[in-house]
Design a protein around this motif. Structure first.
Motif, PDB file in Angstrom:
ATOM      1  N   VAL A 254     -18.352  54.149 -35.106  1.00 33.67           N
ATOM      2  CA  VAL A 254     -18.975  55.295 -34.697  1.00 33.67           C
ATOM      3  C   VAL A 254     -19.845  54.838 -33.783  1.00 33.67           C
ATOM      4  CG1 VAL A 254     -20.571  56.945 -35.485  1.00 33.67           C
ATOM      5  CG2 VAL A 254     -18.928  56.269 -37.067  1.00 33.67           C
ATOM      6  N   ILE A 255     -20.532  53.897 -33.652  1.00 30.61           N
ATOM      7  CA  ILE A 255     -21.529  53.278 -32.649  1.00 30.61           C
ATOM      8  C   ILE A 255     -20.639  53.138 -31.423  1.00 30.61           C
ATOM      9  CG2 ILE A 255     -23.150  51.870 -31.852  1.00 30.61           C
ATOM     10  CD1 ILE A 255     -24.255  51.328 -34.883  1.00 30.61           C
TER      11      ILE A 255
ATOM     12  N   LEU B  50     -21.030  55.312 -27.698  1.00 31.41           N
ATOM     13  CA  LEU B  50     -21.316  54.497 -26.262  1.00 31.41           C
ATOM     14  C   LEU B  50     -20.324  54.861 -25.603  1.00 31.41           C
ATOM     15  CD1 LEU B  50     -22.911  51.258 -27.694  1.00 31.41           C
ATOM     16  CD2 LEU B  50     -24.293  53.328 -27.059  1.00 31.41           C
ATOM     17  N   SER B  51     -19.119  54.546 -26.016  1.00 32.64           N
ATOM     18  CA  SER B  51     -17.937  54.475 -25.020  1.00 32.64           C
ATOM     19  C   SER B  51     -17.865  56.258 -24.429  1.00 32.64           C
ATOM     20  CB  SER B  51     -16.696  54.263 -25.569  1.00 32.64           C
ATOM     21  OG  SER B  51     -15.588  54.520 -24.755  1.00 32.64           O
TER      22      SER B  51
ATOM     23  N   VAL C  59      -9.550  60.440 -23.517  1.00 35.32           N
ATOM     24  CA  VAL C  59      -9.370  58.963 -23.356  1.00 35.32           C
ATOM     25  C   VAL C  59      -9.095  58.569 -24.815  1.00 35.32           C
ATOM     26  CG1 VAL C  59     -10.200  56.792 -22.885  1.00 35.32           C
ATOM     27  CG2 VAL C  59     -10.570  58.504 -21.056  1.00 35.32           C
ATOM     28  N   ASP C  60     -10.021  59.123 -25.663  1.00 38.40           N
ATOM     29  CA  ASP C  60      -9.918  58.603 -26.842  1.00 38.40           C
ATOM     30  C   ASP C  60      -8.842  59.246 -28.023  1.00 38.40           C
ATOM     31  OD1 ASP C  60     -12.600  57.470 -26.831  1.00 38.40           O
ATOM     32  OD2 ASP C  60     -13.657  58.935 -27.461  1.00 38.40           O
ATOM     33  N   LEU C  61      -8.412  60.535 -27.662  1.00 44.93           N
ATOM     34  CA  LEU C  61      -7.239  60.980 -28.088  1.00 44.93           C
ATOM     35  C   LEU C  61      -6.127  60.148 -27.641  1.00 44.93           C
ATOM     36  CD1 LEU C  61      -7.846  64.847 -27.570  1.00 44.93           C
ATOM     37  CD2 LEU C  61      -8.164  63.357 -30.008  1.00 44.93           C
ATOM     38  N   LEU C  62      -6.034  59.888 -26.519  1.00 51.84           N
ATOM     39  CA  LEU C  62      -4.839  59.156 -26.169  1.00 51.84           C
ATOM     40  C   LEU C  62      -4.699  57.530 -26.933  1.00 51.84           C
ATOM     41  CD1 LEU C  62      -2.349  58.813 -24.544  1.00 51.84           C
ATOM     42  CD2 LEU C  62      -3.712  58.022 -22.586  1.00 51.84           C
TER      43      LEU C  62
ATOM     44  N   VAL D  15      -2.716  50.218 -23.953  1.00 55.97           N
ATOM     45  CA  VAL D  15      -3.513  49.500 -22.852  1.00 55.97           C
ATOM     46  C   VAL D  15      -4.055  50.365 -22.064  1.00 55.97           C
ATOM     47  CG1 VAL D  15      -3.170  47.747 -21.328  1.00 55.97           C
ATOM     48  CG2 VAL D  15      -1.986  47.661 -23.562  1.00 55.97           C
ATOM     49  N   ILE D  16      -3.197  51.406 -21.516  1.00 58.95           N
ATOM     50  CA  ILE D  16      -3.950  52.186 -20.426  1.00 58.95           C
ATOM     51  C   ILE D  16      -5.139  52.951 -20.767  1.00 58.95           C
ATOM     52  CG2 ILE D  16      -3.218  54.536 -18.982  1.00 58.95           C
ATOM     53  CD1 ILE D  16      -0.513  53.552 -18.898  1.00 58.95           C
ATOM     54  N   ALA D  17      -5.143  53.659 -21.822  1.00 61.05           N
ATOM     55  CA  ALA D  17      -6.458  54.107 -22.419  1.00 61.05           C
ATOM     56  C   ALA D  17      -7.628  53.082 -22.484  1.00 61.05           C
ATOM     57  CB  ALA D  17      -6.024  55.123 -23.726  1.00 61.05           C
ATOM     58  N   LEU D  18      -7.208  52.150 -23.041  1.00 69.21           N
ATOM     59  CA  LEU D  18      -8.210  50.945 -23.300  1.00 69.21           C
ATOM     60  C   LEU D  18      -8.744  50.629 -22.069  1.00 69.21           C
ATOM     61  CD1 LEU D  18      -9.541  49.431 -25.536  1.00 69.21           C
ATOM     62  CD2 LEU D  18      -7.904  47.661 -25.352  1.00 69.21           C
ATOM     63  N   ALA D  19      -7.993  50.472 -21.057  1.00 70.76           N
ATOM     64  CA  ALA D  19      -8.566  49.944 -19.684  1.00 70.76           C
ATOM     65  C   ALA D  19      -9.431  51.100 -19.318  1.00 70.76           C
ATOM     66  CB  ALA D  19      -7.412  49.865 -18.608  1.00 70.76           C
ATOM     67  N   ALA D  20      -8.947  52.365 -19.326  1.00 66.30           N
ATOM     68  CA  ALA D  20      -9.935  53.539 -18.830  1.00 66.30           C
ATOM     69  C   ALA D  20     -11.229  53.439 -19.512  1.00 66.30           C
ATOM     70  CB  ALA D  20      -9.220  54.713 -18.982  1.00 66.30           C
ATOM     71  N   SER D  21     -11.252  53.220 -21.012  1.00 72.83           N
ATOM     72  CA  SER D  21     -12.468  53.047 -21.716  1.00 72.83           C
ATOM     73  C   SER D  21     -13.381  52.010 -21.227  1.00 72.83           C
ATOM     74  CB  SER D  21     -12.162  53.061 -22.877  1.00 72.83           C
ATOM     75  OG  SER D  21     -13.569  52.916 -23.868  1.00 72.83           O
ATOM     76  N   LEU D  22     -12.653  50.715 -21.250  1.00 76.44           N
ATOM     77  CA  LEU D  22     -13.608  49.420 -20.858  1.00 76.44           C
ATOM     78  C   LEU D  22     -13.899  49.617 -19.399  1.00 76.44           C
ATOM     79  CD1 LEU D  22     -11.119  46.616 -22.299  1.00 76.44           C
ATOM     80  CD2 LEU D  22     -13.414  47.435 -23.140  1.00 76.44           C
ATOM     81  N   GLY D  23     -13.329  50.177 -18.416  1.00 77.78           N
ATOM     82  CA  GLY D  23     -13.414  50.300 -17.162  1.00 77.78           C
ATOM     83  C   GLY D  23     -14.722  51.310 -17.105  1.00 77.78           C
ATOM     84  N   ALA D  24     -14.879  52.159 -17.709  1.00 72.36           N
ATOM     85  CA  ALA D  24     -16.117  53.016 -17.623  1.00 72.36           C
ATOM     86  C   ALA D  24     -17.334  52.394 -18.312  1.00 72.36           C
ATOM     87  CB  ALA D  24     -15.956  54.421 -18.538  1.00 72.36           C
TER      88      ALA D  24
END
Length: 215
Positions: A15-16, A20-21, A46-49, A71-80
């Motif tokens: 949840v935390i 934050l993401s 992003v989270d739904l994908l 990997v695409i959705a994770l890269a978007a989250s990590l990039g932000a």
């Protein structure tokens, strides 16, 4: 009866991290020119994908496409997360990042559609349960035997024994020859065995033997 609420540390951590993401994605989208409700829609997309790709990997055997979109959705989250950590001036967002943020909805829609409409692989057929050793095996079904008709070849007719030749005295044979010649001269026809028998006054077998020698 009241139940005691047990807090799972892993769930709290999730949840935390999600909050934050979500906040980082919202700040990045807003800095890239997506204000109002649009800035709040980007983190949800992003989270739904991420969730859709993860569920696809857990329920399907062929999950190569799910890994790509995860990997695409994770890269978007990590990039932000990295961009909002002070490495990027949110007051002056570069043009390429604005293009990526503006093109994300179409990319997320494509990934979600492909994951939702991927046909499920058929589960493997279960193997038949082995028969316990103490149980008798079922009797095999009898195989029908075709009816076969055997035809016997007809037996050859027995050959009749040839009649023994009757000895004809030479004098009788000469006399019979004269009688036959006279009959031919008179009638113009060859004498038959019945007439020869009557002229000579001999039994049938002897007359047949004489007629055979005169032929």
């Amino acid at each position: 009866m009241s139940r005691s609420l047990r807090l799972d540390p892993v769930l709290i951590q999730a949840v935390i991290a999600g909050a934050l993401s979500f906040s980082h994605l919202h700040d990045l989208a807003q800095a890239a020119g997506q204000g109002g409700w649009k800035a709040w829609a980007y983190p949800i997309s992003v989270d739904l994908l991420l969730v859709a790709a993860w569920r696809h990997m857990r329920t399907r055997t062929d999950n190569r496409a799910a890994w790509i979109w995860f990997v695409i959705a994770l890269a978007a989250s990590l990039g932000a997360n990295i961009a909002t950590a002070g490495l990027l001036d949110l007051a002056h967002v570069p043009a390429w990042l604005r293009i990526l943020v503006a093109g994300w909805p179409a990319l997320a829609f494509l990934g979600g559609t492909l994951l939702a409409h991927t046909p499920a692989t058929a589960p493997p057929e279960p193997e038949p349960a082995p028969v316990p050793a103490h149980l008798p095996l079922p009797d095999p079904e009898p195989v029908p035997v075709p009816e076969v008709t055997v035809e016997r070849a007809p037996e050859p007719a027995p050959e009749l024994p040839a009649a023994p030749a009757v000895a004809v005295p030479p004098a009788l044979l000469d006399h019979a020859r004269k009688v036959a010649d006279t009959h031919r001269t008179t009638t113009g026809n060859r004498i038959d065995p019945e007439t020869l028998r009557a002229r000579l006054g001999v039994p049938g077998p002897l007359a047949d033997s004489i007629a055979a020698q005169l032929a």
